[in-house]
Write a protein that holds these residues in place. Structure first.
Motif, PDB file in Angstrom:
ATOM      1  N   ASP A 197       6.200   4.362 -21.054  1.00 20.64           N
ATOM      2  CA  ASP A 197       7.469   4.817 -20.500  1.00 20.64           C
ATOM      3  C   ASP A 197       7.254   5.726 -19.294  1.00 20.64           C
ATOM      4  OD1 ASP A 197       8.654   3.381 -22.499  1.00 20.64           O
ATOM      5  OD2 ASP A 197       9.113   5.106 -23.772  1.00 20.64           O
ATOM      6  N   ARG A 198       6.240   6.571 -19.359  1.00 23.07           N
ATOM      7  CA  ARG A 198       5.956   7.449 -18.228  1.00 23.07           C
ATOM      8  C   ARG A 198       5.463   6.634 -17.031  1.00 23.07           C
ATOM      9  NH1 ARG A 198       5.239  12.547 -16.652  1.00 23.07           N
ATOM     10  NH2 ARG A 198       3.562  13.023 -15.171  1.00 23.07           N
ATOM     11  N   ALA A 199       4.657   5.618 -17.303  1.00 20.57           N
ATOM     12  CA  ALA A 199       4.146   4.782 -16.219  1.00 20.57           C
ATOM     13  C   ALA A 199       5.280   4.082 -15.480  1.00 20.57           C
ATOM     14  CB  ALA A 199       3.156   3.758 -16.771  1.00 20.57           C
ATOM     15  N   VAL A 200       6.311   3.677 -16.220  1.00 20.69           N
ATOM     16  CA  VAL A 200       7.458   3.021 -15.599  1.00 20.69           C
ATOM     17  C   VAL A 200       8.135   3.947 -14.587  1.00 20.69           C
ATOM     18  CG1 VAL A 200       9.808   2.167 -16.066  1.00 20.69           C
ATOM     19  CG2 VAL A 200       7.892   1.381 -17.472  1.00 20.69           C
ATOM     20  N   THR A 201       8.155   5.244 -14.875  1.00 20.23           N
ATOM     21  CA  THR A 201       8.855   6.194 -14.005  1.00 20.23           C
ATOM     22  C   THR A 201       8.086   6.498 -12.720  1.00 20.23           C
ATOM     23  OG1 THR A 201       7.875   8.193 -14.983  1.00 20.23           O
ATOM     24  CG2 THR A 201       9.838   7.287 -16.054  1.00 20.23           C
ATOM     25  N   THR A 202       6.794   6.199 -12.675  1.00 13.88           N
ATOM     26  CA  THR A 202       5.980   6.585 -11.515  1.00 13.88           C
ATOM     27  C   THR A 202       5.612   5.416 -10.617  1.00 13.88           C
ATOM     28  OG1 THR A 202       3.932   6.343 -12.792  1.00 13.88           O
ATOM     29  CG2 THR A 202       4.977   8.511 -12.813  1.00 13.88           C
ATOM     30  N   ALA A 203       5.865   4.185 -11.049  1.00  7.11           N
ATOM     31  CA  ALA A 203       5.429   3.007 -10.288  1.00  7.11           C
ATOM     32  C   ALA A 203       6.403   2.681  -9.164  1.00  7.11           C
ATOM     33  CB  ALA A 203       5.285   1.811 -11.218  1.00  7.11           C
ATOM     34  N   LEU A 259      13.299   3.784 -13.689  1.00  5.15           N
ATOM     35  CA  LEU A 259      12.474   3.344 -12.566  1.00  5.15           C
ATOM     36  C   LEU A 259      12.556   4.353 -11.423  1.00  5.15           C
ATOM     37  CD1 LEU A 259      13.459  -0.429 -12.472  1.00  5.15           C
ATOM     38  CD2 LEU A 259      11.195   0.462 -13.051  1.00  5.15           C
ATOM     39  N   LYS A 260      11.461   4.491 -10.724  1.00  2.00           N
ATOM     40  CA  LYS A 260      11.420   5.349  -9.548  1.00  2.00           C
ATOM     41  C   LYS A 260      12.411   4.836  -8.500  1.00  2.00           C
ATOM     42  CE  LYS A 260       7.988   7.163  -6.269  1.00  2.00           C
ATOM     43  NZ  LYS A 260       6.550   7.125  -5.898  1.00  2.00           N
ATOM     44  N   ASN A 261      13.086   5.735  -7.815  1.00  2.00           N
ATOM     45  CA  ASN A 261      14.009   5.320  -6.766  1.00  2.00           C
ATOM     46  C   ASN A 261      13.297   4.441  -5.745  1.00  2.00           C
ATOM     47  OD1 ASN A 261      16.644   6.049  -7.182  1.00  2.00           O
ATOM     48  ND2 ASN A 261      16.516   8.001  -6.105  1.00  2.00           N
ATOM     49  N   GLY A 262      13.882   3.262  -5.488  1.00  2.00           N
ATOM     50  CA  GLY A 262      13.298   2.342  -4.519  1.00  2.00           C
ATOM     51  C   GLY A 262      12.211   1.458  -5.067  1.00  2.00           C
ATOM     52  N   ALA A 263      11.961   1.504  -6.374  1.00  2.00           N
ATOM     53  CA  ALA A 263      10.928   0.660  -6.966  1.00  2.00           C
ATOM     54  C   ALA A 263      11.339  -0.810  -6.896  1.00  2.00           C
ATOM     55  CB  ALA A 263      10.680   1.058  -8.418  1.00  2.00           C
ATOM     56  N   TYR A 264      10.336  -1.668  -6.773  1.00  2.00           N
ATOM     57  CA  TYR A 264      10.549  -3.116  -6.801  1.00  2.00           C
ATOM     58  C   TYR A 264      10.121  -3.649  -8.167  1.00  2.00           C
ATOM     59  CZ  TYR A 264      11.117  -3.164  -1.696  1.00  2.00           C
ATOM     60  OH  TYR A 264      11.565  -2.962  -0.412  1.00  2.00           O
ATOM     61  N   VAL A 265      10.862  -4.640  -8.662  1.00  2.00           N
ATOM     62  CA  VAL A 265      10.535  -5.296  -9.933  1.00  2.00           C
ATOM     63  C   VAL A 265      10.385  -6.790  -9.679  1.00  2.00           C
ATOM     64  CG1 VAL A 265      11.316  -5.825 -12.275  1.00  2.00           C
ATOM     65  CG2 VAL A 265      11.780  -3.570 -11.282  1.00  2.00           C
ATOM     66  N   ALA A 266       9.283  -7.362 -10.161  1.00  2.00           N
ATOM     67  CA  ALA A 266       9.044  -8.800 -10.027  1.00  2.00           C
ATOM     68  C   ALA A 266       8.531  -9.332 -11.358  1.00  2.00           C
ATOM     69  CB  ALA A 266       8.036  -9.080  -8.916  1.00  2.00           C
ATOM     70  N   THR A 267       8.794 -10.610 -11.641  1.00  2.00           N
ATOM     71  CA  THR A 267       8.334 -11.218 -12.886  1.00  2.00           C
ATOM     72  C   THR A 267       7.548 -12.492 -12.601  1.00  2.00           C
ATOM     73  OG1 THR A 267      10.193 -12.725 -13.300  1.00  2.00           O
ATOM     74  CG2 THR A 267      10.494 -10.421 -13.943  1.00  2.00           C
ATOM     75  N   HIS A 276       0.827  -1.205   0.000  1.00  2.00           N
ATOM     76  CA  HIS A 276       0.000   0.000   0.000  1.00  2.00           C
ATOM     77  C   HIS A 276       0.865   1.260   0.000  1.00  2.00           C
ATOM     78  CE1 HIS A 276      -2.457  -3.290   1.491  1.00  2.00           C
ATOM     79  NE2 HIS A 276      -3.508  -2.628   1.034  1.00  2.00           N
ATOM     80  N   GLY A 277       0.410   2.250  -0.756  1.00  2.00           N
ATOM     81  CA  GLY A 277       1.125   3.515  -0.838  1.00  2.00           C
ATOM     82  C   GLY A 277       2.093   3.598  -1.988  1.00  2.00           C
ATOM     83  N   ARG A 278       2.275   2.499  -2.708  1.00  2.00           N
ATOM     84  CA  ARG A 278       3.153   2.523  -3.881  1.00  2.00           C
ATOM     85  C   ARG A 278       2.343   2.047  -5.096  1.00  2.00           C
ATOM     86  NH1 ARG A 278       8.023   0.539  -3.345  1.00  2.00           N
ATOM     87  NH2 ARG A 278       8.130   0.744  -1.082  1.00  2.00           N
ATOM     88  N   PRO A 279       2.164   2.896  -6.107  1.00  2.00           N
ATOM     89  CA  PRO A 279       1.414   2.486  -7.296  1.00  2.00           C
ATOM     90  C   PRO A 279       2.050   1.250  -7.932  1.00  2.00           C
ATOM     91  CG  PRO A 279       1.871   4.843  -7.336  1.00  2.00           C
ATOM     92  CD  PRO A 279       2.680   4.262  -6.228  1.00  2.00           C
ATOM     93  N   ALA A 280       1.236   0.308  -8.343  1.00  2.00           N
ATOM     94  CA  ALA A 280       1.724  -0.919  -8.969  1.00  2.00           C
ATOM     95  C   ALA A 280       1.432  -0.874 -10.466  1.00  2.00           C
ATOM     96  CB  ALA A 280       1.066  -2.137  -8.339  1.00  2.00           C
ATOM     97  N   LEU A 281       2.451  -1.062 -11.272  1.00  2.00           N
ATOM     98  CA  LEU A 281       2.303  -1.136 -12.724  1.00  2.00           C
ATOM     99  C   LEU A 281       2.359  -2.592 -13.137  1.00  2.00           C
ATOM    100  CD1 LEU A 281       2.246   0.057 -15.612  1.00  2.00           C
ATOM    101  CD2 LEU A 281       4.756   0.225 -15.471  1.00  2.00           C
TER     102      LEU A 281
END
Length: 373
Positions: free
Chosen positions: A238-244, A264-272, A186-191
């Motif tokens: 591309d813009r969505a990637v910068t805000t997630a 990527l936004k600083n501190g963003a998490y990436v999962a596959t 919660h509190g972090r937009p998910a793309l």
């Protein structure tokens, strides 16, 4: 697996095997995830065919399961390179099944790059391929012409429960890793990149948890579908990637290019939801990034002024917790056996094909008999 559960599975698999075992058994090679429930399926493949080798999917191998399988059949190392080079692929098939009629059971399109050479140069006969996954389906379907039949179960209605539950397991494992570091969803937009069966399942569960979900898919039809279900759809990927704050890659193809990571936004998490070689171009990450550990199954990539986190090294995040979808996986395994039997009987034209509806209905009825109690 409890003794009673294993007995039920063995009985169910036995009924399916009896229904689909061909009169003349071909040889086979099996690519699969070696999860704890998999020995029953491997044994069934050995009953409908002469199983020459199991090639476990990298990073989804349960050690005790592999030891159990190796008591009865060879387990060989699997890589894209093994079947990416036609000479290597043909040599491997000759070593395992020279002069025999062979069915190739695939998970992820591994045989696709060398399929022409295997069909043309192998001393035996390649009867065809059975493909289990969407990204593998695409690898075969995008070819102009296939040299043999490819039976795909990737888009079967029997696979829908598995796909839905895999999406749920991805969210579970992602949340567990974030909480391990003291972070929450919660509190972090998910793309969510990709709104197919897995991506849509992930998006729905995140939304149900109260997370702001943004969806992007290269297919405009799927983007419209996502809008119809109430999701926010990115007009500009591309813009969505910068805000997630969390990026979940579920395209079955390349989700993030090398040049995307610095955005990527600083501190963003990436999962596959699948292997890093399919979803992430980590080799294209600009020089200067340093990778270090940030917790169990969490890597931190950092350079001056920027950092992001990668879950499970870029591999399917849900395999950390077993990726279990319960007995629903047995529906898909049964359809794979039916596909192998189709190829053994022959008479199929080269190209993409599916298991007949009547066979799917028979599988579902058998499954319900044992699992709807």
């Amino acid at each position: 697996m409890e003794t009673t559960d294993r007995a039920r599975l063995d009985t169910y698999i036995g009924k399916v095997t009896e229904a689909f075992a061909p009169h003349d058994r071909p040889s086979s090679l099996l690519i699969t995830h070696l999860l704890p429930e998999r020995p029953a399926f491997v044994g069934a493949v050995g009953k409908v065919s002469h199983l020459r080798a199991v090639l476990p999917k990298p990073r989804s191998v349960h050690a005790s399961t592999r030891r159990e399988i190796e008591r009865t059949v060879a387990c060989d190392e699997l890589s894209r390179e093994l079947f990416g080079d036609p000479d290597t692929a043909v040599a491997y098939l000759e070593a395992r099944a020279a002069g025999e009629s062979v069915v190739l059971l695939d998970v992820g399109g591994y045989f696709a790059p060398s399929l022409d050479a295997l069909c043309e140069r192998f001393s035996g006969t390649v009867l065809g391929v059975v493909e289990d996954t969407e990204n593998g389906h695409k690898r075969y379907a995008e070819r102009d012409k296939l040299p043999c039949p490819v039976v795909s179960v990737a888009r079967s209605p029997l696979k829908t429960p598995e796909d839905f539950l895999v999406g749920q397991s991805v969210v579970f494992s992602t949340e567990a890793l974030l909480r391990q570091r003291g972070d929450i969803l919660h509190g972090r937009p998910a793309l969510v990149l990709g709104f197919g069966k897995l991506g849509s399942s992930i998006a729905r569960l995140l939304h149900a948890k109260g997370v702001r979900v943004i969806v992007y898919d290269i297919d405009p039809v799927r983007r419209a579908q996502a809008m119809s279900e109430g999701f926010e759809v990115a007009r500009d990927r591309d813009r969505a990637v910068t805000t997630a704050g969390l990026v979940l890659c579920a395209t079955g193809a390349l989700s993030l290019r090398g040049e995307d990571f610095p955005q990527l936004k600083n501190g963003a998490y990436v999962a596959t939801v699948t292997s890093s070689e399919d979803e992430l171009e980590l080799s294209g990450l600009p020089s200067g990034y340093v990778r270090d550990g940030a917790g169990e199954h969490v890597s931190r990539y950092s350079t001056t002024g920027h950092y992001f986190y990668l879950l499970n090294g870029g591999e399917a995040v849900n395999f950390i917790h077993g990726a279990s979808v319960g007995p629903f996986i047995f529906l898909v395994q049964a359809e794979i056996l039916a596909g192998a039997a189709m190829l053994a009987r022959g008479g199929l034209d080269a190209g993409m094909c599916e298991v007949p509806t009547a066979d799917r209905e028979a599988i579902a009825a058998t499954w319900l008999h044992y699992y709807n109690r």
